[in-house]
Design an enzyme around this catalytic site. Structure first.
Site, PDB file in Angstrom:
ATOM      1  N   ARG A 107      22.222 -39.283   4.153  1.00  0.00           N
ATOM      2  CA  ARG A 107      21.161 -38.501   4.803  1.00  0.00           C
ATOM      3  C   ARG A 107      21.750 -37.349   5.609  1.00  0.00           C
ATOM      4  NH1 ARG A 107      17.988 -42.903   7.992  1.00  0.00           N
ATOM      5  NH2 ARG A 107      16.745 -41.164   8.748  1.00  0.00           N
ATOM      6  N   ARG A 164      14.941 -50.023   9.110  1.00  0.00           N
ATOM      7  CA  ARG A 164      14.505 -49.192   7.988  1.00  0.00           C
ATOM      8  C   ARG A 164      15.505 -49.295   6.858  1.00  0.00           C
ATOM      9  NH1 ARG A 164      12.884 -43.260  10.039  1.00  0.00           N
ATOM     10  NH2 ARG A 164      14.049 -42.751   8.171  1.00  0.00           N
ATOM     11  N   ARG A 202      11.926 -29.384   5.587  1.00  0.00           N
ATOM     12  CA  ARG A 202      13.317 -29.820   5.517  1.00  0.00           C
ATOM     13  C   ARG A 202      14.117 -29.018   4.511  1.00  0.00           C
ATOM     14  NH1 ARG A 202      12.094 -35.556   7.128  1.00  0.00           N
ATOM     15  NH2 ARG A 202      14.067 -36.600   7.474  1.00  0.00           N
ATOM     16  N   ARG A 247      18.702 -48.719  15.466  1.00  0.00           N
ATOM     17  CA  ARG A 247      17.242 -48.479  15.445  1.00  0.00           C
ATOM     18  C   ARG A 247      16.508 -49.649  14.797  1.00  0.00           C
ATOM     19  NH1 ARG A 247      14.994 -42.769  13.602  1.00  0.00           N
ATOM     20  NH2 ARG A 247      16.043 -43.134  11.621  1.00  0.00           N
ATOM     21  N   LYS A 302      13.515 -36.987  17.049  1.00  0.00           N
ATOM     22  CA  LYS A 302      12.356 -36.165  16.701  1.00  0.00           C
ATOM     23  C   LYS A 302      11.058 -36.957  16.819  1.00  0.00           C
ATOM     24  CE  LYS A 302      13.691 -35.178  12.463  1.00  0.00           C
ATOM     25  NZ  LYS A 302      15.032 -35.751  12.363  1.00  0.00           N
TER      26      LYS A 302
HETATM   27  P1  AMP Z   1      12.200 -39.480   8.307  1.00  0.00           P
HETATM   28  O1  AMP Z   1      11.344 -40.600   8.782  1.00  0.00           O
HETATM   29  O2  AMP Z   1      11.696 -38.154   8.793  1.00  0.00           O
HETATM   30  O3  AMP Z   1      13.649 -39.677   8.576  1.00  0.00           O
HETATM   31  O4  AMP Z   1      12.026 -39.428   6.705  1.00  0.00           O
HETATM   32  C1  AMP Z   1      12.427 -40.516   5.907  1.00  0.00           C
HETATM   33  C2  AMP Z   1      12.628 -40.084   4.457  1.00  0.00           C
HETATM   34  O5  AMP Z   1      11.394 -39.575   3.927  1.00  0.00           O
HETATM   35  C3  AMP Z   1      13.633 -38.963   4.256  1.00  0.00           C
HETATM   36  O6  AMP Z   1      14.961 -39.421   4.200  1.00  0.00           O
HETATM   37  C4  AMP Z   1      13.153 -38.402   2.915  1.00  0.00           C
HETATM   38  O7  AMP Z   1      13.531 -39.234   1.834  1.00  0.00           O
HETATM   39  C5  AMP Z   1      11.653 -38.492   3.048  1.00  0.00           C
HETATM   40  N1  AMP Z   1      11.079 -37.265   3.660  1.00  0.00           N
HETATM   41  C6  AMP Z   1      10.452 -37.146   4.867  1.00  0.00           C
HETATM   42  N2  AMP Z   1      10.065 -35.875   5.092  1.00  0.00           N
HETATM   43  C7  AMP Z   1      10.478 -35.159   4.010  1.00  0.00           C
HETATM   44  C8  AMP Z   1      10.413 -33.794   3.643  1.00  0.00           C
HETATM   45  N3  AMP Z   1       9.855 -32.879   4.446  1.00  0.00           N
HETATM   46  N4  AMP Z   1      10.944 -33.433   2.447  1.00  0.00           N
HETATM   47  C9  AMP Z   1      11.507 -34.325   1.616  1.00  0.00           C
HETATM   48  N5  AMP Z   1      11.626 -35.631   1.905  1.00  0.00           N
HETATM   49  C10 AMP Z   1      11.118 -36.053   3.088  1.00  0.00           C
END
Ligand code: AMP
Length: 210
Positions: free
Chosen positions: A169, A158, A89, A126, A14
């Protein structure tokens, strides 16, 4: 088409594809994960609240994320459109976004399909740089191991990319985000795209469906 949402499981690509698309369309790439990591890094109140959820691979509470996103899309640069990545989400987030956009709803939702075995392989390889550039040890290695090609900063894995957290996740994704995919399918906005293969090929497929 300039209000686009990119969806898909963690590790579907994404971030990479949303970044490319935003550049192509000259609209901002709005990624709630990147915004939250920046909040954590800056030590803000929001960052302090979000951190423990993120480290465990859980979602940050809806009210916090909705407020953050809502403020972001009201800025001037988002008036011409945006590419959303990682939001919404959950169903409450999706409903809040629909209400917030009113009669300027999303134009299209692109769903990147990637099998789970490939997801785990992608995420475990990653490596990220503090400025948000992302590599993969096999698929997209930097020229010098452990260093970002763009800004020379050291790469790191990360916190939430470790195997156990990744499994959590994926579970949270299936339980809370799969219903959001169905929400957009019901609205007739969903376009499914094969997310496997080289990022250039995936980008081509996305541009085709747009
Ligand atoms: P990502 O980089 O998109 O994988 O996001 C990393 C982490 O940020 C996720 O595992 C969540 O803990 C938090 N996060 C990101 N976007 C959201 C969202 N829309 N709602 C809730 N938590 C989020």
């Amino acid at each position: 088409m300039n209000r686009i949402l990119l969806m898909g499981p963690p590790g579907a690509g994404k971030g990479t594809q949303a970044g490319r698309l935003a550049e192509e369309l000259r609209v901002p790439h709005i990624a709630t994960g990147d915004m939250l990591r920046a909040e954590v890094a800056s030590g803000s109140e929001l960052g302090k609240k979000a951190r423990s959820y993120m480290d465990a691979g859980e979602y940050v509470p809806d009210d916090l994320v909705i407020a953050m996103l809502s403020e972001r899309i009201s800025r001037a640069d988002a008036r011409r459109g945006f590419v959303l990545d990682g939001f919404p989400r959950t169903l409450p987030q999706a409903r809040a976004l629909t209400d917030r956009l009113g009669n300027e709803d999303l134009d299209v939702v692109v769903y990147l399909e990637v099998p789970e075995t490939e997801i785990v392989r992608r995420i475990s390889g990653r490596r990220s740089c503090p400025q948000g550039h992302v590599y993969h040890v096999e698929d997209n290695p930097p020229e010098t191991e452990g260093t970002c090609d763009v800004d020379g900063e050291p790469l790191y894995q990360r916190e939430d990319d470790g195997e156990e957290v990744v499994r959590n996740r994926l579970r949270v994704y299936r339980e809370q985000t799969q219903p959001v995919v169905e929400f957009y399918r019901g609205k007739g906005l969903l376009r499914e795209v094969d997310g496997t293969g080289h990022p250039d090929e995936v980008q081509k497929r996305i541009l085709e469906v747009l």
